[in-house]
Motif scaffolding. Structure first.
Motif, PDB file in Angstrom:
ATOM      1  N   PRO A 107       0.818  -1.217   0.000  1.00  0.00           N
ATOM      2  CA  PRO A 107       0.000   0.000   0.000  1.00  0.00           C
ATOM      3  C   PRO A 107       0.858   1.276   0.000  1.00  0.00           C
ATOM      4  CG  PRO A 107      -0.086  -1.111   2.145  1.00  0.00           C
ATOM      5  CD  PRO A 107       0.631  -2.038   1.215  1.00  0.00           C
ATOM      6  N   PHE A 108       0.434   2.243  -0.773  1.00  0.00           N
ATOM      7  CA  PHE A 108       1.084   3.555  -0.856  1.00  0.00           C
ATOM      8  C   PHE A 108       2.541   3.472  -1.308  1.00  0.00           C
ATOM      9  CE2 PHE A 108      -2.379   4.036   2.249  1.00  0.00           C
ATOM     10  CZ  PHE A 108      -3.090   5.073   1.650  1.00  0.00           C
ATOM     11  N   SER A 228      -8.765   7.152  -2.678  1.00  0.00           N
ATOM     12  CA  SER A 228      -7.565   6.943  -1.861  1.00  0.00           C
ATOM     13  C   SER A 228      -6.301   6.732  -2.698  1.00  0.00           C
ATOM     14  CB  SER A 228      -7.780   5.720  -0.967  1.00  0.00           C
ATOM     15  OG  SER A 228      -8.242   4.627  -1.758  1.00  0.00           O
ATOM     16  N   HIS A 230      -4.616   4.263  -3.122  1.00  0.00           N
ATOM     17  CA  HIS A 230      -3.676   3.676  -2.168  1.00  0.00           C
ATOM     18  C   HIS A 230      -2.829   2.545  -2.746  1.00  0.00           C
ATOM     19  CE1 HIS A 230      -7.294   1.183  -2.029  1.00  0.00           C
ATOM     20  NE2 HIS A 230      -6.496   0.185  -1.674  1.00  0.00           N
ATOM     21  N   ARG A 297      -5.477  11.420   4.702  1.00  0.00           N
ATOM     22  CA  ARG A 297      -4.750  10.457   3.866  1.00  0.00           C
ATOM     23  C   ARG A 297      -3.497   9.976   4.594  1.00  0.00           C
ATOM     24  NH1 ARG A 297      -1.321   9.543  -0.637  1.00  0.00           N
ATOM     25  NH2 ARG A 297      -2.280   8.087  -2.112  1.00  0.00           N
ATOM     26  N   TRP A 300      -4.117   7.068   6.816  1.00  0.00           N
ATOM     27  CA  TRP A 300      -4.163   5.774   6.111  1.00  0.00           C
ATOM     28  C   TRP A 300      -2.744   5.281   5.809  1.00  0.00           C
ATOM     29  CZ3 TRP A 300      -8.585   2.995   5.424  1.00  0.00           C
ATOM     30  CH2 TRP A 300      -9.807   3.666   5.535  1.00  0.00           C
ATOM     31  N   VAL A 301      -1.893   6.197   5.389  1.00  0.00           N
ATOM     32  CA  VAL A 301      -0.499   5.838   5.093  1.00  0.00           C
ATOM     33  C   VAL A 301       0.163   5.287   6.355  1.00  0.00           C
ATOM     34  CG1 VAL A 301       1.776   6.704   4.372  1.00  0.00           C
ATOM     35  CG2 VAL A 301      -0.300   7.576   3.256  1.00  0.00           C
TER      36      VAL A 301
END
Ligand code: LMR
Length: 328
Positions: A107-108, A228, A230, A297, A300-301
Motif C-alpha cells: 500500500p502507498f 484513496s 492507495h 490520507r 491511512w499511510v
C-alpha cells in the motif's frame, strides 16, 4: 527423370497448398474476468484482430470475457494444462506461483500510474516478468488498469472507519495484511462474485479501480467511494512455457509484436477510462465521492505502510528500493 522429379515436385506443392486450404486454423483461447469495455477486454480483442489479420487462416483467437470460461480460482491452472493459451490476471493473483510480484500490492508504494509504468519498464520490473518461468508461466508484458479506491456502505474518511468492516479482496496476503492493519476483515473472493456479495451485504466494501467499479456496477451497491489511490491494480499477460516454446519462432515473433501493440492500446484506454468511468460514476449519483484531506490520507499511510516490513524478505529490499526510485 528430371522431368518426373519436376512433375512430382509440382504435384507435391499442389498437395501442400490444398492441404493448407483445408487445414483448420489453430484455435487460441484468451480468457479473462472483466467486461469487454475495459482496458483488458479491449486489449484482448485487439490482440485477436491483429493475429487473425497477420496470420490469416492459421490461427483464430477466441476471447472469453467475464469469467465465462475460467475465473480467478482456475485460470492459471487451466493455462498450465494448455486449456487456455493466454490469461492476464491482476498482479495480486500470482502469489501461489511467486512471492516476488507481491511488491505491486504494497500500500502507498507508487505515487501514480507513471511511477508504476517507470518501475515496470525498468530492469527490475522487466526481470519480474520471468519470476514464474520455473513454474511454467511466461510473463509477456504488463498491462495497466489503474490506481485502487476503497468503497463501502459508509463513508471511509479515516482508518478507524474501516474497523470491523468486511472487505472483499483479491487472493493476496499483502492486501489481507493491508486491511488487517486498519482492523478490517479481509475476505478473499473471486471477482465474479463481488457484485452479489456487495448487493446482499454479505460484505461491506471492496477496493478496486474506477474502471472495474464502473463496468461491474459496484457503485450501484456501494454508497461511498473514497478516492484513496492507495495501491495499483495492473496485470501481467502470461502464457505457458509449453504453448510458447511450441510455437514456430516466426509465429512467436508475430504473437509477441501483436501483443505489444494490443497492450499499448490497452494502456491508452486505461489512462482515458480511469477518468471517464470515475465521471460516469459521479454523474450517476448512486454513490458519493469521499475526498481525503492530506491529514486524513496521512492517517491511512501511517496505518498501512507497516505492512511493507512484513513482506520485505519475500519481495526483496532491493526491489522495494527500485520501486520507490520510480516515484521521482
Ligand atoms: C479483481 O479481482 O478485482 C480484479 O483483479 C479484476 C480484474 O481482472 O481487473
Amino acid at each position: 527423370t528430371l522431368k518426373s522429379i519436376a512433375k512430382f515436385a509440382t504435384a507435391a506443392s499442389i498437395l501442400t497448398v490444398s492441404l493448407n486450404v483445408f487445414a483448420e486454423p489453430i484455435e487460441i483461447k484468451f480468457s479473462h474476468v472483466v467486461a469487454e469495455n475495459t482496458p483488458k477486454g479491449q486489449m484482448a480483442l485487439k490482440f485477436k484482430e491483429l493475429i487473425e489479420q497477420r496470420l490469416p487462416g492459421e490461427y483464430v483467437v477466441n476471447v472469453f470475457p467475464n469469467s465465462q470460461l475460467f475465473g480467478d480460482n482456475n485460470e492459471l491452472a487451466a493455462l498450465l494444462l494448455n486449456d487456455v493459451q493466454f490469461v492476464a490476471p491482476s498482479l495480486s493473483k500470482f502469489e501461489r506461483y511467486t512471492k516476488k510480484l507481491q511488491i505491486f500490492d504494497l500500500p502507498f508504494l507508487f505515487e501514480d500510474m507513471d511511477a508504476v509504468d517507470r518501475f515496470q519498464q525498468s530492469e527490475s520490473g522487466q526481470k519480474l516478468l520471468n519470476a514464474m518461468n520455473r513454474k511454467g508461466v511466461v510473463g509477456l508484458g504488463y498491462l495497466h488498469n489503474g490506481m485502487k479506491q476503497f468503497s463501502a456502505n459508509d463513508p471511509l474518511n479515516v482508518p478507524k472507519d474501516a474497523n470491523g468492516k468486511k472487505f472483499r479482496i483479491m487472493a493476496s496476503d499483502v492486501i489481507a495484511a493491508q486491511f488487517d492493519a486498519v482492523g478490517a476483515i479481509p475476505v478473499k473472493k473471486p471477482f465474479s462474485e463481488v457484485f452479489t456479495l456487495l448487493q446482499t451485504r454479505a460484505i461491506d466494501g471492496q477496493e478496486n479501480t474506477w474502471s472495474n467499479t464502473y463496468s461491474m456496477k459496484f457503485y450501484e451497491v456501494q454508497s461511498h467511494i473514497t478516492e484513496s489511490n492507495h495501491g495499483v491494480l495492473d496485470y501481467m499477460v502470461v502464457t505457458s512455457n509449453t504453448f510458447w516454446k511450441g510455437l514456430p519462432a516466426d509465429k512467436r515473433a508475430v504473437f509477441k509484436s501483436s501483443l505489444d501493440e494490443a497492450i499499448a492500446l490497452g494502456n491508452k484506454i486505461a489512462a482515458e477510462k480511469g477518468n471517464e468511468d470515475k465521471q460516469a460514476i459521479l454523474d450517476s449519483n448512486r454513490s458519493k465521492l469521499v475526498t481525503l484531506t492530506p491529514e486524513a490520507r496521512q492517517q491511512w499511510v501511517n496505518a498501512m505502510k507497516p505492512v511493507w516490513a512484513k513482506f520485505e524478505d519475500q519481495i526483496g529490499k532491493d526491489m522495494i528500493d527500485a520501486a520507490q526510485a520510480a516515484n521521482t
